[in-house]
Design a protein around this motif. Structure first.
Motif, short mmCIF file in Angstrom:
data_model
loop_
_atom_site.label_atom_id
_atom_site.label_comp_id
_atom_site.label_asym_id
_atom_site.label_seq_id
_atom_site.Cartn_x
_atom_site.Cartn_y
_atom_site.Cartn_z
N LEU A 176 0.84 -1.20 0.00
CA LEU A 176 0.00 0.00 0.00
C LEU A 176 0.88 1.26 0.00
O LEU A 176 0.63 2.20 -0.76
CB LEU A 176 -0.91 -0.03 1.23
CG LEU A 176 -2.18 0.80 1.20
CD1 LEU A 176 -3.08 0.39 0.05
CD2 LEU A 176 -2.93 0.64 2.51
N GLU A 177 1.92 1.26 0.81
CA GLU A 177 2.84 2.40 0.85
C GLU A 177 3.59 2.54 -0.48
O GLU A 177 3.75 3.64 -1.00
CB GLU A 177 3.85 2.23 1.99
CG GLU A 177 3.24 2.41 3.35
CD GLU A 177 4.22 2.11 4.47
OE1 GLU A 177 5.45 2.21 4.25
OE2 GLU A 177 3.76 1.78 5.58
N ARG A 178 4.02 1.41 -1.01
CA ARG A 178 4.77 1.44 -2.28
C ARG A 178 3.90 1.96 -3.42
O ARG A 178 4.36 2.72 -4.28
CB ARG A 178 5.29 0.05 -2.61
CG ARG A 178 6.23 0.03 -3.79
CD ARG A 178 7.02 -1.26 -3.85
NE ARG A 178 7.94 -1.18 -4.97
CZ ARG A 178 7.72 -1.75 -6.15
NH1 ARG A 178 6.65 -2.46 -6.36
NH2 ARG A 178 8.61 -1.62 -7.12
N ALA A 179 2.64 1.56 -3.44
CA ALA A 179 1.72 2.05 -4.47
C ALA A 179 1.57 3.57 -4.37
O ALA A 179 1.61 4.27 -5.39
CB ALA A 179 0.36 1.36 -4.35
N SER A 180 1.43 4.07 -3.15
CA SER A 180 1.31 5.52 -2.95
C SER A 180 2.58 6.23 -3.40
O SER A 180 2.52 7.26 -4.08
CB SER A 180 1.05 5.85 -1.48
OG SER A 180 -0.23 5.42 -1.11
N ASP A 181 3.72 5.67 -3.03
CA ASP A 181 5.01 6.27 -3.41
C ASP A 181 5.19 6.28 -4.93
O ASP A 181 5.84 7.17 -5.47
CB ASP A 181 6.18 5.51 -2.77
CG ASP A 181 6.22 5.69 -1.25
OD1 ASP A 181 5.54 6.61 -0.73
OD2 ASP A 181 6.92 4.89 -0.59
N ALA A 182 4.60 5.29 -5.60
CA ALA A 182 4.72 5.20 -7.06
C ALA A 182 3.70 6.07 -7.78
O ALA A 182 3.66 6.09 -9.01
CB ALA A 182 4.57 3.75 -7.50
N GLY A 183 2.86 6.79 -7.01
CA GLY A 183 1.90 7.69 -7.62
C GLY A 183 0.52 7.11 -7.85
O GLY A 183 -0.31 7.73 -8.50
N TYR A 184 0.27 5.93 -7.32
CA TYR A 184 -1.05 5.31 -7.46
C TYR A 184 -1.81 5.51 -6.15
O TYR A 184 -1.43 4.95 -5.12
CB TYR A 184 -0.93 3.82 -7.78
CG TYR A 184 -0.26 3.56 -9.09
CD1 TYR A 184 -0.93 3.79 -10.28
CD2 TYR A 184 1.04 3.08 -9.14
CE1 TYR A 184 -0.32 3.56 -11.50
CE2 TYR A 184 1.67 2.85 -10.36
CZ TYR A 184 0.99 3.09 -11.52
OH TYR A 184 1.60 2.87 -12.73
N ALA A 185 -2.85 6.30 -6.19
CA ALA A 185 -3.65 6.55 -4.99
C ALA A 185 -4.47 5.30 -4.69
O ALA A 185 -5.27 4.87 -5.53
CB ALA A 185 -4.57 7.75 -5.20
#
Length: 181
Positions: A36-45
């Protein structure tokens, strides 16, 4: 797939969602929260389903602090939790023997005008926890609340609505081709 293996992949938003679903099914709360954190960091909300899967993985492992943190994060990002999210929070609190917190969440769901009213799963998870922990006081409160629920909660019918089980005699058989007409 572990976190180190996941770090080398170039994932899109849908791929993150699939990984989170797998984490939920496997109960891998550590990989779920890091994904979940990695997705956010990659720009995917993350969307509601992403949070729901991560929360469920945490709840299955009794990680009530993480589950409640994800619920708060979700709200702070402007997303409306669904019944799956709330039920995961209830389960996590119940597993951690935090019935006071669970009852508070249930009260929020029961409030007039709530966007997410409790379901039979909401009450059954808490009642199961009461039974396991010998918590008769909360069990009686839950039963009273169930009786007062408006509209009353019911289980889905066990038979299709067009089947009359009281009809006498055998039911006429239809040839499969009749269904194609």
């Amino acid at each position: 797939m572990r976190e180190a293996e996941l770090a080398h992949l170039d994932l899109d938003g849908d791929s993150y969602k699939h990984v989170l679903r797998a984490c939920d099914l496997l109960g891998d709360w550590e990989l779920a929260t890091s994904t979940l954190e990695r997705a956010s960091d990659a720009g995917y909300a993350p969307d509601v389903l992403s949070y729901a899967n991560a929360m469920s993985a945490c709840a299955r492992n009794g990680k009530h602090h993480l589950t409640l943190r994800l619920l708060a994060e979700m709200r702070n990002s402007g997303l409306q939790p669904n019944s799956f999210c709330f039920n995961s929070a209830l389960l996590a609190c119940a597993k951690a023997d935090r019935m006071g917190q669970a009852m508070g969440i249930l009260s929020e769901m029961e409030a007039p005008g709530s966007a997410v009213p409790p379901t039979t799963h909401s009450y059954s998870a808490l009642l199961r926890s009461c039974a396991i922990n010998g918590d008769g006081r909360h069990a009686l409160q839950l039963i009273d609340r169930l009786k007062e629920s408006d509209p009353p909660l019911t289980h889905p019918p066990l038979t299709p609505p067009n089947v009359d089980l009281a009809a006498p005699g055998p039911r006429p058989r239809r040839h499969p081709e009749e269904f194609l007409k």
